[in-house]
Each structure stands twice: as C-alpha cells, then as structure tokens.
Design an enzyme around this catalytic site. Sequence first.
Site, PDB file in Angstrom:
ATOM      1  N   CYS A   1     -49.480 -54.833  -7.087  1.00 56.84           N
ATOM      2  CA  CYS A   1     -50.207 -55.674  -6.122  1.00 56.84           C
ATOM      3  C   CYS A   1     -49.787 -57.144  -6.237  1.00 56.84           C
ATOM      4  O   CYS A   1     -49.389 -57.609  -7.305  1.00 56.84           O
ATOM      5  CB  CYS A   1     -51.711 -55.557  -6.355  1.00 56.84           C
TER       6      CYS A   1
ATOM      7  N   ASN B   1     -36.818 -52.905 -11.844  1.00 53.87           N
ATOM      8  CA  ASN B   1     -37.641 -51.910 -12.531  1.00 53.87           C
ATOM      9  C   ASN B   1     -37.790 -52.300 -14.007  1.00 53.87           C
ATOM     10  O   ASN B   1     -36.803 -52.629 -14.664  1.00 53.87           O
ATOM     11  CB  ASN B   1     -36.944 -50.539 -12.433  1.00 53.87           C
TER      12      ASN B   1
ATOM     13  N   HIS C   1     -44.351 -48.003  -1.925  1.00 50.44           N
ATOM     14  CA  HIS C   1     -43.116 -48.604  -2.458  1.00 50.44           C
ATOM     15  C   HIS C   1     -41.994 -47.581  -2.495  1.00 50.44           C
ATOM     16  O   HIS C   1     -42.235 -46.377  -2.394  1.00 50.44           O
ATOM     17  CB  HIS C   1     -43.342 -49.153  -3.873  1.00 50.44           C
TER      18      HIS C   1
ATOM     19  N   HIS D   1     -28.593 -41.559   2.821  1.00 48.83           N
ATOM     20  CA  HIS D   1     -27.192 -41.320   2.486  1.00 48.83           C
ATOM     21  C   HIS D   1     -26.327 -41.961   3.562  1.00 48.83           C
ATOM     22  O   HIS D   1     -26.477 -41.649   4.743  1.00 48.83           O
ATOM     23  CB  HIS D   1     -26.891 -39.820   2.426  1.00 48.83           C
TER      24      HIS D   1
ATOM     25  N   HIS E   1     -27.607 -41.010   7.365  1.00 52.94           N
ATOM     26  CA  HIS E   1     -28.758 -40.129   7.600  1.00 52.94           C
ATOM     27  C   HIS E   1     -29.753 -40.230   6.461  1.00 52.94           C
ATOM     28  O   HIS E   1     -29.400 -40.651   5.352  1.00 52.94           O
ATOM     29  CB  HIS E   1     -28.308 -38.673   7.782  1.00 52.94           C
TER      30      HIS E   1
ATOM     31  N   MET F   1     -39.940 -24.390  -6.360  1.00 48.44           N
ATOM     32  CA  MET F   1     -38.506 -24.105  -6.446  1.00 48.44           C
ATOM     33  C   MET F   1     -38.240 -23.804  -7.915  1.00 48.44           C
ATOM     34  O   MET F   1     -37.930 -24.701  -8.701  1.00 48.44           O
ATOM     35  CB  MET F   1     -37.687 -25.322  -5.996  1.00 48.44           C
TER      36      MET F   1
ATOM     37  N   TYR G   1     -35.870 -17.992  -9.329  1.00 46.10           N
ATOM     38  CA  TYR G   1     -34.736 -17.556  -8.521  1.00 46.10           C
ATOM     39  C   TYR G   1     -33.996 -18.759  -7.941  1.00 46.10           C
ATOM     40  O   TYR G   1     -32.764 -18.801  -7.934  1.00 46.10           O
ATOM     41  CB  TYR G   1     -35.196 -16.626  -7.384  1.00 46.10           C
TER      42      TYR G   1
HETATM   43  O1  LIG Z   1     -39.533 -44.343 -11.736  1.00 42.99           O
HETATM   44  P1  LIG Z   1     -40.789 -43.541 -11.560  1.00 42.99           P
HETATM   45  O2  LIG Z   1     -41.330 -43.608 -10.157  1.00 42.99           O
HETATM   46  O3  LIG Z   1     -41.837 -43.854 -12.568  1.00 42.99           O
HETATM   47  O4  LIG Z   1     -40.348 -42.041 -11.827  1.00 42.99           O
HETATM   48  C1  LIG Z   1     -40.181 -41.033 -10.878  1.00 42.99           C
HETATM   49  O5  LIG Z   1     -38.951 -41.158 -10.177  1.00 42.99           O
HETATM   50  C2  LIG Z   1     -37.755 -41.044 -10.958  1.00 42.99           C
HETATM   51  C3  LIG Z   1     -36.573 -41.083 -10.037  1.00 42.99           C
HETATM   52  O6  LIG Z   1     -36.603 -40.035  -9.089  1.00 42.99           O
HETATM   53  C4  LIG Z   1     -37.757 -39.759 -11.803  1.00 42.99           C
HETATM   54  O7  LIG Z   1     -36.688 -39.803 -12.695  1.00 42.99           O
HETATM   55  C5  LIG Z   1     -39.052 -39.591 -12.593  1.00 42.99           C
HETATM   56  O8  LIG Z   1     -39.073 -38.339 -13.229  1.00 42.99           O
HETATM   57  C6  LIG Z   1     -40.238 -39.710 -11.621  1.00 42.99           C
HETATM   58  O9  LIG Z   1     -41.454 -39.582 -12.310  1.00 42.99           O
HETATM   59  O1  LIG Z   2     -42.719 -14.186  -6.496  1.00 43.82           O
HETATM   60  P1  LIG Z   2     -43.732 -15.151  -7.027  1.00 43.82           P
HETATM   61  O2  LIG Z   2     -43.824 -15.150  -8.536  1.00 43.82           O
HETATM   62  O3  LIG Z   2     -45.068 -15.053  -6.377  1.00 43.82           O
HETATM   63  O4  LIG Z   2     -43.160 -16.591  -6.579  1.00 43.82           O
HETATM   64  C1  LIG Z   2     -42.569 -17.528  -7.424  1.00 43.82           C
HETATM   65  O5  LIG Z   2     -41.214 -17.200  -7.721  1.00 43.82           O
HETATM   66  C2  LIG Z   2     -40.316 -17.148  -6.620  1.00 43.82           C
HETATM   67  C3  LIG Z   2     -38.921 -16.917  -7.149  1.00 43.82           C
HETATM   68  O6  LIG Z   2     -38.510 -17.918  -8.031  1.00 43.82           O
HETATM   69  C4  LIG Z   2     -40.384 -18.435  -5.780  1.00 43.82           C
HETATM   70  O7  LIG Z   2     -39.640 -18.255  -4.608  1.00 43.82           O
HETATM   71  C5  LIG Z   2     -41.823 -18.819  -5.435  1.00 43.82           C
HETATM   72  O8  LIG Z   2     -41.833 -20.078  -4.796  1.00 43.82           O
HETATM   73  C6  LIG Z   2     -42.640 -18.864  -6.711  1.00 43.82           C
HETATM   74  O9  LIG Z   2     -43.985 -19.203  -6.424  1.00 43.82           O
END
Ligand SMILES: O=P(O)(O)O[C@H]1O[C@H](CO)[C@@H](O)[C@H](O)[C@H]1O
Ligand SMILES: O=P(O)(O)O[C@H]1O[C@H](CO)[C@@H](O)[C@H](O)[C@H]1O
Lengths: 345, 345
Positions: free
Chosen positions: B55, B77, B166, B277, B295, B312, B315
């Site tokens: 702030c 930072n 930010h 990018h 983009h 994610m 798998y």
């Molecule tokens: O710098 P921040 O906002 O505290 O941190 C965040 O962004 C960074 C850059 O994507 C990551 O490495 C950190 O894991 C995330 O917590």
């Molecule tokens: O199949 P599950 O255990 O419900 O689902 C989990 O594993 C999958 C495979 O890694 C992922 O795609 C899902 O996002 C995750 O929630």
Amino acid sequence: QILDPLLLHQHLRYNPLRDSWVLVSAHRMKRPWAGQVERPPEEHIPRYDPNNPLCPGNKRANGKGNPDYDSTFVFENDFPALQPDAPDPGSDQDPLFQSKAARGVCKVMCFHPWSDVTLPLMKKEEVVNVIDKWAELVEELGTIYPWVQIFENKGAMMGCSNPHPHCQVWASNFLPNEPALSDRCQRAYYEKHGEPMLLQYAKREERVVVESSDWLAVVPYWATWPYQTLLLPRRHVLRISDLTTEEREGLAAIMKRLLTKYDNLFEVSFPYSMGWHGAPTGPYLKEDNSHWQLHAHYYPPLLRSATVKKFMVGYEMLAQEQRDLTPEQAAEKLRNLPEEHYKTR
Amino acid sequence: QILDPLLLHQHLRYNPLRDSWVLVSAHRMKRPWAGQVERPPEEHIPRYDPNNPLCPGNKRANGKGNPDYDSTFVFENDFPALQPDAPDPGSDQDPLFQSKAARGVCKVMCFHPWSDVTLPLMKKEEVVNVIDKWAELVEELGTIYPWVQIFENKGAMMGCSNPHPHCQVWASNFLPNEPALSDRCQRAYYEKHGEPMLLQYAKREERVVVESSDWLAVVPYWATWPYQTLLLPRRHVLRISDLTTEEREGLAAIMKRLLTKYDNLFEVSFPYSMGWHGAPTGPYLKEDNSHWQLHAHYYPPLLRSATVKKFMVGYEMLAQEQRDLTPEQAAEKLRNLPEEHYKTR
Ligand SMILES: O=P(O)(O)O[C@H]1O[C@H](CO)[C@@H](O)[C@H](O)[C@H]1O
Ligand SMILES: O=P(O)(O)O[C@H]1O[C@H](CO)[C@@H](O)[C@H](O)[C@H]1O
C-alpha cells in the site's frame, strides 16, 4: 561438486531427461510466507468406511460391487479419461487445428483392503504384492498399448479424491509428451556416449537419500519440486516387468524407507504425485530400447511445512521452473531423517 | 470444424506453440467430485491496510518506505529469484551435471493505490497506465536482457501472497524454457508457411470470447487449463512496447471485458496466472524476429466452481496434460456471460 559454494548462489541447472533448465535460487527460502496455507492431510481415516467406493465389499458409482479383496484390487475407472473405442477425429493435415485419435484404458488399483494404511506403513510383502501387480499390468496392457502410465496421486493437495491407498494405470495408443521427450533425450545420450544416461548418472550422483545393493533414491541434480526424488535400479532394467523377484523385494524395502522419510519430514502423510517411466511397449517391444532405464519420479508439492507448498505458477508456467532451496539441501535434509516412521515410533 | 460431433469424444489436440499434445476427454466433467475444495477468494479486502507492504506510504520488509503513489508503482522485489551479480558456476562441459550462470532483476508493479480493486474494476485509463508501464519496463530492461517476463499471479490459489493488485516483471540473461520453445515453434512455422503462425491462427480461430477491431481473446483450440485464453492483437506486433496509443486503449478495453467475464463465470474474483510473450530483446533486438507475434496467456485453475479447481497432477505431470471439457464448451460458456461485472450490477 556437491559442496561447491557457487551452488548457493542463483544459477541454472540442466535436466538431461527433459532437455530443459531449472532456475535454482537458494536464497528465496529466506522470504517470509504470507500466502495460502493448505489444510493439513486428514490424519484420522477409518479402516473401513461403508460409503467409500474403494473399500472391499462396497458398491461403486456404476452400481458394481467390489469383491471382499484382501490384497490388491484392480478395476476399470468408472469415469475414464481414455476409452478403447473413441472415433478418429482425423484432421492431421491442418498445422493449426490438428487432432488425433486417443484410445486406451484407465484402471484403478487399490494397494490394500484397509483405508488407514499407506505404502510406508504396509508390510514389505504387501508392497511386493503392489509391485507384482504393477509388473503384471504393464505386461498385460503393454502387449497392445505403446505406453502404460502407472501413477499415484497421494493426498487431497494432489487432486486425490479418495483417502484409500490406491494408484491409477492409464494405457494409451500414443506415446504421451513426457515419455516421448524422455525417450528422445535418453536415445540421443546413448548414441553420443554409448551407455544409458541414467546408468552413468546413477554411478556418479551423490545426492543420495536412501540406497541399497540394487536400488538408489536421489534428489536429482536438476530437481524441480522442493523434495523431488528419482528412484532407480542400479542394474540396467528396461521395464518394471523385467525386475527379478529379488529386485522387487529390494524395491519394496527402499520404497518403504524413502516414503517413511517423506512422512517424517513434516510429520504428516506426505502428499505427492509419483509415477513409473520405463521403455515403451506395444509396437516398441520389437525395437531396441537399450537407451532406456526404468525409473520412478516422485513430485511432492510441500516446501516449507505440512501446510505450505511450492506454487508452480506465473514465472514457472510462462517462463521456467524455479526452486527455492538447492537439491543438495533437500537431499541432506531427507538423508538425515530417521528411518522409523513417526507414527510407529 | 467447431461443431464436429467427433470433438465430443476423447481425442488429442496439437499445441503448435509448444509442439506438444493435450488429451481432451469431454465426458470427464460428468464424474462426481469428492476431492479437495478450495477456500473461496477473500471478497472483503480493505482499500488501505496499514500492514500491507504494497500500500502507498507503508514500509516494506527491507525497511524502505513506499511513496504515496496514486497510479502504478514499481519497485525491486525484496526477495528476488534473480539478482544482477550471481557468480558463474561454470560447469557446462558435464552432460549430466550441467549448470549455467543466471542473472537478472525482479520487479514488482502495483496496478493501483487501492487494495480493493482488480483490473476489471479499474477505470480504462487506469488500465492504460498499467499497459504503458509494462511497455516502459520491457523497453528499459530489454536493452540489456534477452527476456523480460511480465506475469501476474492472481489469487491465493495461484500462490499470490498479497491481495493488493500487482504483477511481477522478471528479466533474465537467458531465454527461459517456455519462450525458447515458443520461439523455436514460431520460427519453424514461419519458415514453412511464410507468415507468422499466430497471425494465420487469429484469422481462422472461431473460439472467440471477446473481440474488437484490433484485439482478439480466444480459448485456443489446444487450451490446457479449463478456461485458458489467448489474447493477441490482429496486427503483426512483435513486442508490447510496439503497441500504438490506440492499440493500448483497445487492449485496456478488451482486458476489462475478458476479466469481467472471468469474474462473472463463478461470481468470484477469478484466480489465474497470466503473462506476456513477445519477441526476445537484448541481443535479439538486432535479429529478424518476424516469426513472433505478441500475445498474452491466461491460465486460470478453476474447473467446476469457485472452489473446485483442475488438478494438473499425476497423469499430467508424468505423461500428458488432460482436460475435462472441450475448448469449444469453454469458449461458448465465456462468450455468453454478461459484460457487466457482477459486483457493479
Ligand atoms: O514472488 P511471490 O509472488 O511471493 O511468489 C509466487 O510467484 C513466484 C513466481 O511465479 C513463484 O516462484 C512462487 O512459488 C509463488 O508463490
Ligand atoms: O482420477 P482422479 O483421481 O479423480 O483425478 C485426479 O487425477 C487425474 C490424473 O492425474 C487428474 O486428471 C485429475 O485432475 C485429478 O483430480
């Protein structure tokens, strides 16, 4: 090499399995954390829950009943991401709107009849049963499918929606991105150096967490996740199904030791995603895969404590993965933890 | 192409910007979700918090005070992942233990003096100020550094540890993995087709969320995250600093429209990581970068509701990214949302 003070300053490291770089910024662990705190993993899970679709004897979503299993139990995923009979969208001519058929099967494998155990807390023989089943599934699905991905999402933090100890096995008619990349990298290395990359690597890596006469678990030099490890046999092994009885016992023992250390790190059932990579199967069974070495990746998200994970977000998604402690620091921390599980001490 | 019923069955789609595939399994949205539920984003943020280091007028961790800024505010930072003076670990001869110097700067940029606004709720002129500052930083840091990554982590779910609006700007002496891959893919396409990939793409993509005479936001054919979008100018533009005054105003307008739709989707301040990018800078300024098109990528994690995200994990980490609804479904859903913000309705 390990004690090089230069490695305490920020630098890049090369991941030869993915042909990419990771940014190592050791000093970032010093920053205070005011961000999201996760719920700690549920510690009190009932051994049997009449509403849990993975428990023995219970009904699943599709109305089918589980047998009264007393070891491992494998069934087809009721909501599979891959089905054997999807049609071919066939648009592989268009460079911008390219699609391809995806076919396969998704299986779920329960490790144990009880919901309140995890691999490190299971008996060694019970873990051997899991390994035998993994080998069987790779053998069976690998007769048709080029890739059989065994993976375990452990903990709600890793998207696991059921506390019962289990993993998944997804087999596909295509080589997915990650194994395709790993195949390419291992092949190029083999052609250049005349020996499998990971065999040469295993002989030289000193960032050891646990080891035995036939297995090795290390925090790889290029680890991305804070406490990521790589688990591999010392002998040249292409696939999990090629492991001898003795090696399977050795694997059960080292998995228990590694996972016990993981749980002991923050005294919590340690979340992670893990999975096996071995030589491809199906049509690849007829080819020379000497460049491959069987290995498992463990990707655990926790960074600072049982409730503060590493966020792989903005910079990591858009530019490059970044870690906040060195792989040497992580290996040392894990190595020095006791091998007796905090729950049974 | 969009209404092809085959695209409702599982299939693979090719991402030409990353030379990789995504598994699309539309039918997976049908499965019930019993897994982790996130805390909904904090909706009551005070306009000014005396303890918030972002702030105006407040002290930061290093003891330095912020000015009483009334527009954007940029500072270094306090816990940078990249510093200008790290030593060279110099081990680029070893194929298995390869490291490289990493140098750079990390800046933080506040969008607005108030903590209780976000980009879609800011005035258009205020968003133009943000864009002008982005352009200025790319210009300034780009004189030396080959890559200047502008990114925003929005929401605690995306690792953002401060609710004040930010973003961050990390400049590095190396081309990170993601832009290096994108550079390679765009260059190969340009050499083969004689026109920039994303310009040809923009003319053909029908998965539009919002558009104007000079900008386009689409759910790309190869989207990985459930509601991922790609934002790009229609004109051939290499870098954000090349945008005309008119295009910056157009960008502010389309960003507000896109982000309003995002917020309206689950009536919550929508979390995401986003970033720009454009053609690389520093030594690349002297080269031909005609294959590049500026983009922005938006990667939002939410899948089912304000509190259920896409994981994610297993798998995806070990094999290949997988999505649970089609990009067509996502584009249609976003397109049909009102352009008035739910908070001001
Ligand atoms: O710098 P921040 O906002 O505290 O941190 C965040 O962004 C960074 C850059 O994507 C990551 O490495 C950190 O894991 C995330 O917590
Ligand atoms: O199949 P599950 O255990 O419900 O689902 C989990 O594993 C999958 C495979 O890694 C992922 O795609 C899902 O996002 C995750 O929630």
